[in-house]
Design an enzyme around this catalytic site. Structure first.
Site, PDB file in Angstrom:
ATOM      1  N   ASP A   1       0.865  -1.161   0.000  1.00 11.17           N
ATOM      2  CA  ASP A   1       0.000   0.000   0.000  1.00 11.17           C
ATOM      3  C   ASP A   1       0.919   1.233   0.000  1.00 11.17           C
ATOM      4  OD1 ASP A   1      -2.233   1.572   0.203  1.00 11.17           O
ATOM      5  OD2 ASP A   1      -2.397   1.379   2.366  1.00 11.17           O
TER       6      ASP A   1
ATOM      7  N   ASP B   1      -1.433  -1.076   6.020  1.00 16.29           N
ATOM      8  CA  ASP B   1      -1.686  -0.610   7.377  1.00 16.29           C
ATOM      9  C   ASP B   1      -2.947  -1.209   7.970  1.00 16.29           C
ATOM     10  OD1 ASP B   1      -3.555   0.639   5.878  1.00 16.29           O
ATOM     11  OD2 ASP B   1      -2.946   2.688   6.341  1.00 16.29           O
TER      12      ASP B   1
ATOM     13  N   ASP C   1      -7.166  -2.300   3.232  1.00  9.99           N
ATOM     14  CA  ASP C   1      -6.536  -3.394   2.508  1.00  9.99           C
ATOM     15  C   ASP C   1      -6.611  -4.707   3.303  1.00  9.99           C
ATOM     16  OD1 ASP C   1      -4.799  -2.665   4.509  1.00  9.99           O
ATOM     17  OD2 ASP C   1      -3.310  -1.792   3.171  1.00  9.99           O
TER      18      ASP C   1
END
Length: 1460
Positions: free
Chosen positions: A767, A1162, A1166
């Protein structure tokens, strides 16, 4: 905080996301487009990023959105589903008939004939699809028939089902032109289902067929030592894009793609793919006895089969168990299908009296559950929400109003109730109260009678994990095959008079069992403490408020949230009145507080027709277990509290979101790793070797006249020699040490099996925001249009430099009001981007007591309360309110400036913007301010208000990695509060004036660039998957080294059509040289522009990469040729504007190409990708996050390096330990076999010394070697049957066996040799003699061999440090070598007596020592040089065969070869 961070209220907004070059207006109008073309979510995307509490919160941690209405199937077809597969096939599949059981579950399967029942199948559309698939791919597995033929299974099939690969048999109906690639099953990926009101159930009794083609995920090989051997063949087989006519449908992939079977010996995959239920023979006729249900919480299928015991067979079974001394009972325990086949018969659920239900998962787990019966004098509607289809009613069903008796099965804390009308089970979690038509229908709560009924059905509102008794845990542990083998070995050694050895092994086993029991009890206690929660609550029952414990809450209860105050939400609830701010980090890993607003009546009415939270419901949903930041009562128009803060209980206990999380931790998805399967098979090979060795020894025993009793004892003893009881325990040593070391580094693992998988990673996905870059954004400055020039002004880094506003709608007021911030305990709470922007203004915010409420009349949705003023902001220095300011009529004469936010239009991911309606104190007008992605402003603003350099300036900042947000506004004269509340969003967000740009700086974390450089140097493929702008993403990627700054980056745009049309056309252009294009089929660069000088080597060197956006990615997945899709996945390094669901899809697609994927994020939006990846790593402060197998407190991606290094070290350690234990057993087997040739054996203390004092210290300390500090470019092998591993093992076996054979025959040829005295045939003692020359020579030599092979197999670089850095291991070897030298050269008399040795001449001892030295030299030389030579020779022998195939799983290598 992750980009595209969800938000609600104060949740995270990312206004720069999404606004790709698409027609925004078209996106709005197509909000309800078909599932196949959807990008955003259930209702057109207005909830994809509506805050962590919105659609991103699952009812299970397994997925961000469990109910994917608009998402296509995820079962990937190996066939070429190119454009010639028309939409007709999809539509035909989609038209398959559905019948709803009593609980609303859709059922499918075979319908059987019984009397008047007609046998029928609904297979519309299946034939065409099958025919098309068969044409497009030779060798694909045949489609499963609706009624699979009867197949007899046996114990060996049961064994194979544990270690083998199951054939998939079921699949969701496809929702797109191309199905997705992965039948790999995890909670985030298993068989994506189409929309249905309830959890889907399939029954062999129902009417339609769901046994679609069991698409199987491509496996992959991890034997990287051979990775370059097929390059020429792959390249020659790859198709050329030039063969395809321009703009014509591309051909299906021919032999150029790896669709052929791989090498079953040396080319098998590293993962074992489970996830499909095995086919069964046809069921008996009559009511349903089988049912397949889809559990959305776990994203998995289970199959339920009813059985009843046959009394006489049960008695016979017990008798046989007694006669076999419990052996048969153990086999029945280990292989339940054996017991089921012999003792039971299949029985319809509805007809069972003393029966039980067998629940089988897609992972080959089988469990038996009794059918419970409950006195239940209530109506069917209290258990099943909807009535079943009349055609599904059982013929013998008698209509009635009440049930009388409720039959149910409790499986993993989920209750399944049997509907007597259909004979099928349904999940009671899916029950909805049909009386919930709006707010008024629920405001009176429930009565005591209803509470009693619902407590009986759902149980208490407790997540109470059942703790097994110590006795039960002890029995479960002892009857494990490992310990049964231990116990049998101990009994055997006792019978053989090996009392000392048997006692020591028994003591070690007892200590291990006790330790395991203590750890298990402690784990259960910790889980119970974490999950069990109770607090006092105030509920409205029987017309009055009462206090009770939260465990007594039931669905429909109305709870007062303020009296007593709650710190944690005790159940899943809808907020009815008041407002709340909660922290949902437990669910998402993101700690940004989320605002909750009261639910609307129509949303509450929609709840009964939905499976999970979606749309605007999420903005009002309070999840169980979330922490309360603030709860406030509703406010009246005068600012005083009116209605208390009330909530409606909708789910309790294990049926809540928190309950689903706990279940996911209690029952994690098993991961089949090839190493464990191969190790079990290897143990079987060792057992076969033991059998062959004993056959040879038995012949010699008979020839020597040994008694049959002794022969049996020796046979069994040989098995314990070849298959050492400690072998399974040693396989986990490396993993245990790796987890301990990771914990010291602040990296926590909740799935130990993933540690070894981490050693096989070859692609890392990241990410961006919060992972590669800092969480917070710093404002670089603002730029507004110059007043008298059609261009932007200078960058202003201080708010005081902003020109004084002249217009009512101005830039400063937009910055101060266009947000969703809250004030809690004097602290501004909300999205970090909003916080930074508001702090830049230096204004003050007041929220709370200044606001009252009014009522907005609405003909459609009913009356709804609305805040008069949601938020008030004031400039610095004007906080002191004076009475004269309020009395002055003209605002310009007032000393007091105050802006009140009258209404907020929340951020919508599909629109990429939010807006507010603002009123200034004493003003006659209201202003509308909009904040969003710069790309969307062109559609809602007056074109004349844009500066001429708008696009240039925007491109300048985005290419340099800055995040840019645009502001716009307008003033509406005479707009009253009531009209503002009724104002439509389309009206508010139109004809705006562009006000300016806000430029945010997102800095890289300090550890990002070094980590990326290390990964790239180690030849890892790195990918960025972000929700941010592609220009920004590419800039960050170049800055951190993920992309070489000199590499050309090509991005696609639609030149015809759009993402929703299969006839659209893409054009790929270089970001730096827009005139440089890619071929849209082969994705190879065309000739560069004439003004650019490019070397031919650079052109052929594939020195370019791709950056795709979410809409293009979705179009390629759904509509592009398979070859193009695969090449896109291989070459793309930047995935921008990706929704959480698309992030998950990227991970799955990469896995489908054979990559082993690590995903680092994090844990915010996601979660699904983290769960889907082979190794998910969440950067979180929590010690253990349910969002991913690994959680790191390290705030940057440097932890990825540690996980990879420890994973590789653990994998190599597991191999080393296994090879060592295997070779140790074969060395001892050679010794024993030679001694058996003349009826001799090792002595009791010799066994004891070897196993306890040599093997155990070495095996335990061997795994303590630390990982090598540098990551090697090549991965370690993950296959025990790879050429290198087998060559090493076989070579060492030959060398050690040769030395032992030489010692055996050399001793016999010496002058001083004396043959052992023949044993008296009449002697009753069965113990074989151990005191002879052969025994002493073999024992002395083999003791060194055990230490030698440990040194040989203690692989150092490139995956572990040198073995001498392992202090304990070196100490063990040195001490053992010194002691062995002492025993060989000058043994003390006591040692000679203890070890049953015979004194050898000095020259004999010297000769044996020389043989040991030769053994050491030969073993080391062979391991370093001979292994590679042998493996190359084996590779050469297989070369002819390899030319006829492409290695299974090397799909990404084949694709890379095809692009050269």
């Amino acid at each position: 905080m992750a980009e595209a961070s969800p938000s609600s209220g104060s949740g995270g907004y990312d206004y720069t996301e999404g606004a790709s070059p698409l027609d925004i207006q078209q996106a709005i109008s197509d909000a309800n487009r078909s599932r196949r073309d959807s990008r955003y979510g259930d209702d057109g995307g207005d909830n994809m990023f509506d805050g962590p509490g919105h659609s991103v919160i699952p009812s299970s941690v397994s997925r961000m959105t469990l109910r994917d209405h608009h998402r296509r199937s995820s079962g990937f077809s190996r066939a070429s589903l190119s454009r010639r597969r028309s939409d007709d096939a999809t539509s035909q599949d989609g038209r398959r008939s559905r019948r709803m059981s009593g609980d609303g579950a859709s059922v499918d399967g075979d319908r059987r004939s019984n009397g008047g029942w007609s046998e029928q199948e609904d297979l519309s559309g299946e034939e065409d699809t099958t025919e098309d698939l068969s044409r497009s791919w030779r060798g694909r597995r045949r489609r499963q028939s609706p009624s699979p033929p009867a197949a007899r299974s046996n114990v060996f099939e049961n064994l194979a089902s544990i270690f083998g690969r199951g054939a998939p048999t079921t699949e969701s109906p496809p929702r797109s032109r191309r199905t997705s690639m992965s039948s790999r099953v995890s909670r985030s990926r298993l068989l994506r289902r189409h929309s249905s009101r309830r959890s889907e159930a399939s029954s062999d009794y129902a009417v339609d067929d769901m046994s679609d083609e069991g698409d199987e995920r491509w496996g992959y090989s991890s034997n990287e030592e051979d990775e370059d051997e097929d390059e020429a063949d792959i390249a020659s087989l790859a198709p050329s894009g030039s063969e395809v006519a321009f703009d014509s449908p591309p051909p299906s992939p021919g032999p150029g793609l790896p669709f052929l079977a791989g090498d079953p010996v040396f080319g098998s995959e590293a993962r074992i793919e489970m996830g499909e239920l095995e086919p069964l023979p046809p069921p008996p006729s009559g009511p349903p006895s089988r049912q397949t249900l889809y559990i959305e919480d776990e994203d998995a299928h289970i199959r339920m089969i009813g059985y009843e015991q046959i009394p006489w067979k049960q008695w016979t079974w017990w008798l046989c168990c007694t006669c076999t001394f419990g052996v048969l009972a153990l086999l029945g325990r280990w292989f339940p299908k054996l017991w089921l086949r012999w003792v039971t018969r299949e029985r319809a659920f509805i007809d069972m009296k003393r029966g039980f239900v067998v629940v089988e998962t897609a992972y080959r787990d089988i469990a038996l559950f009794p059918i419970g019966r409950l006195e239940y004098p209530y109506s069917f509607s209290t258990v099943f929400s909807s009535n079943p289809d009349p055609s599904q009613l059982l013929p013998k069903y008698t209509p009635g109003l009440v049930m009388g008796v409720l039959m149910y099965v409790d499986y993993r804390y989920n209750r399944f109730a049997l509907d007597p009308r259909t004979g099928l089970f349904g999940m009671i979690k899916d029950w909805r109260d049909a009386s919930w038509q709006g707010i008024l229908s629920v405001q009176n709560g429930v009565s005591s009678d209803v509470k009693t009924q619902r407590l009986k059905l759902f149980g208490s509102n407790l997540i109470d994990i059942e703790g097994k008794s110590t006795g039960t845990l002890l029995i479960d542990e002892v009857i494990h095959p490992f310990y049964v083998f231990q116990i049998a070995s101990i009994l055997l050694w006792s019978l053989d008079d090996y009392y000392y050895y048997a006692f020591c092994i028994a003591l070690i086993s007892a200590v291990t069992i006790v330790t395991t029991l203590i750890e298990t009890k402690q784990t259960i206690a910790r889980m119970r403490e974490m999950s069990k929660f109770m607090c006092p609550v105030k509920v409205y029952r029987d017309g009055s408020w009462i206090f009770c414990d939260s465990s007594e809450l039931v669905t429909g209860d109305v709870v007062n949230l303020l009296d007593p105050p709650l710190n944690t939400i005790p159940a899943d609830m809808f907020l009815l009145s008041g407002d709340a701010i909660v922290n949902e980090s437990m669910l998402t890993g993101e700690s940004v507080p989320v605002s909750k607003i009261p639910i609307k009546g129509d949303d509450l009415a929609r709840w009964k027709d939905t499976v999970d939270i979606s749309g605007d419901m999420a903005k009002s949903f309070l999840y169980s277990g979330t922490r309360v930041v603030r709860i406030r009562a509703g406010l009246a128009t005068d600012g005083r509290p009116s209605a208390p803060a009330l909530a409606l209980v909708v789910r309790t206990g294990f049926y809540t979101t928190k309950g689903a999380l706990v279940r996911s931790m209690l029952y994690p998805k098993p991961t089949g790793f090839k190493f464990y399967r191969d190790s079990m098979r290897f143990i079987g090979v060792l057992a076969a070797v033991a059998g062959l060795g004993f056959c040879a020894s038995a012949v010699q025993f008979v020839r020597l006249g040994v008694r049959w009793h002794t022969i049996v004892i020796r046979a069994l003893d040989l098995i314990t020699v070849v298959v050492p009881p400690a072998l399974p325990a040693t396989l986990s040593i490396g993993t245990s040490f790796a987890i301990t070391r990771l914990r010291k580094l602040g990296i926590f693992c909740i799935s130990p099996s993933r540690v070894n998988v981490a050693g096989q990673i070859n692609v890392c996905c990241f990410d961006k925001t919060g992972t590669l870059t800092e969480d917070g954004l710093d404002i670089l400055g603002v730029r507004g249009p110059e007043r008298h020039a059609d261009r932007f002004g200078e960058l202003l880094e201080d708010i005081h430099d902003l020109p004084a506003p002249r217009e009512k709608a101005n830039f400063l007021h937009a910055l101060a009001t266009c947000h969703s911030l809250k004030m809690v305990d004097g602290e501004t709470i909300g999205d970090p981007l909003d916080v930074k922007m508001f702090e830049f203004t230096k204004w003050t915010l007041e929220e709370g007591h200044v606001a009252g409420t009014g009522v907005v009349k609405n003909k459609v949705g009913g009356d709804r309360p609305a805040a008069l003023v949601q938020t008030v902001v004031r400039p610095p220095g004007s906080a002191q309110f004076r009475v004269e300011d309020a009395l002055k009529g003209a605002g310009r004469h007032a000393h007091f400036l105050e802006l009140g936010v009258i209404r907020t239009f929340e951020f919508v991911s599909a629109l990429r913007r939010m807006s507010v309606v603002v009123k200034r104190l004493k003003s006659t007008s209201m202003e509308v301010y909009v904040k969003g992605a710069p790309e969307v402003m062109a559609e809602i603003c007056d074109k004349s208000t844009f500066p001429q350099d708008y696009d240039d300036l925007l491109s300048y900042y985005t290419k340099r990695g800055y995040r840019v947000i645009a502001m716009a506004g307008k003033s509406i004269e005479g707009l009253s509060w009531l009209k503002a509340q009724k104002l439509k969003r389309e009206q508010a967000e139109s004809n705006l004036q562009f006000l300016g740009l806000v430029i945010f700086e997102n800095k890289l974390k300090s550890g990002t660039t070094p980590a990326i450089q290390t990964l790239r140097a180690a030849h890892f493929a790195c990918r960025m998957i972000t929700g941010d702008n592609p220009l920004t993403a590419v800039s960050v990627a170049r800055e951190c080294g993920l992309i070489n700054p000199a590499v050309q980056v090509f991005t696609p745009t639609f030149v015809r059509g759009g993402p929703s049309s299969g006839l659209s056309k893409l054009e790929w252009s270089s970001m730096d040289e827009p005139t440089w294009k890619l071929d849209d089929y082969s994705l190879k660069p065309q000739l560069p522009p004439t003004n650019r000088l490019v070397d031919q080597e650079e052109l052929e060197g594939q020195d370019y990469t791709l950056a795709v956006t979410g809409d293009v990615f979705r179009w390629i997945i759904n509509h592009a040729p398979l070859e193009t899709m695969q090449r896109m996945l291989v070459k793309t390094q930047i995935y921008a504007r990706m929704s959480p669901d698309e992030k998950n899809e990227v991970v799955e697609r990469l896995q489908g190409l054979g990559y082993v994927v690590l995903m680092c994020g994090d844990g915010a939006n996601d979660c699904a990708a983290l769960k889907a990846a082979d190794v998910g790593l969440s950067l979180s402060e929590a010690e253990a996050s349910v969002a991913a197998p690994f959680t790191s407190r390290t705030p940057d991606i440097s932890c990825v390096l540690e996980v990879i290094k420890e994973g590789r070290a653990a994998l190599v350690t597991s191999f080393s330990c296994f090879k060592y234990m295997a070779l140790y057993s074969l060395i001892q087997f050679t010794t024993i076999t030679l001694l058996y040739s003349f009826a001799s054996s090792l002595g009791d203390f010799q066994f004891l010394y070897i196993d306890l004092f040599i093997i155990i210290p070495i095996a335990v300390t061997m795994g303590r070697t630390l990982p090598f500090p540098k990551i090697h470019p090549k991965r370690p092998t993950a296959s025990l049957v790879s050429k290198k591993v087998l060559a090493s093992l076989v070579g060492q076996i030959v060398i050690t066996s040769a030395i032992q054979f030489w010692a055996f025959f050399w001793v016999r040829s010496q002058e001083w040799y004396a043959a052992p005295a023949p044993k008296d045939p009449n002697e009753v003692d069965d113990k074989l003699s151990a005191r002879n020359y052969e025994n002493s020579a073999l024992f002395l030599v083999s003791c060194f061999q055990y230490i030698l092979v440990a040194a040989v197999f203690s692989i150092g670089p490139p995956y572990r440090k040198q073995m001498w850095t392992n202090g304990w291991f070196m100490l063990s070897m040195i001490c053992l070598c010194l002691f062995n030298l002492l025993v060989m050269l000058s043994p003390p008399a006591s040692v000679v007596q203890w070890l049953d040795l015979i004194s050898l001449p000095v020259m004999a001892r010297a000769a044996l020592l020389l043989a040991v030295a030769v053994n050491v030299t030969a073993s080391l030389l062979f391991e370093h040089y001979g292994t590679q030579a042998v493996s190359r020779a084996i590779g050469a022998l297989l070369e002819l065969r390899r030319r006829q195939r492409v290695r299974d799983g090397k799909i990404y290598k084949a694709v890379e070869g095809g692009m050269r």
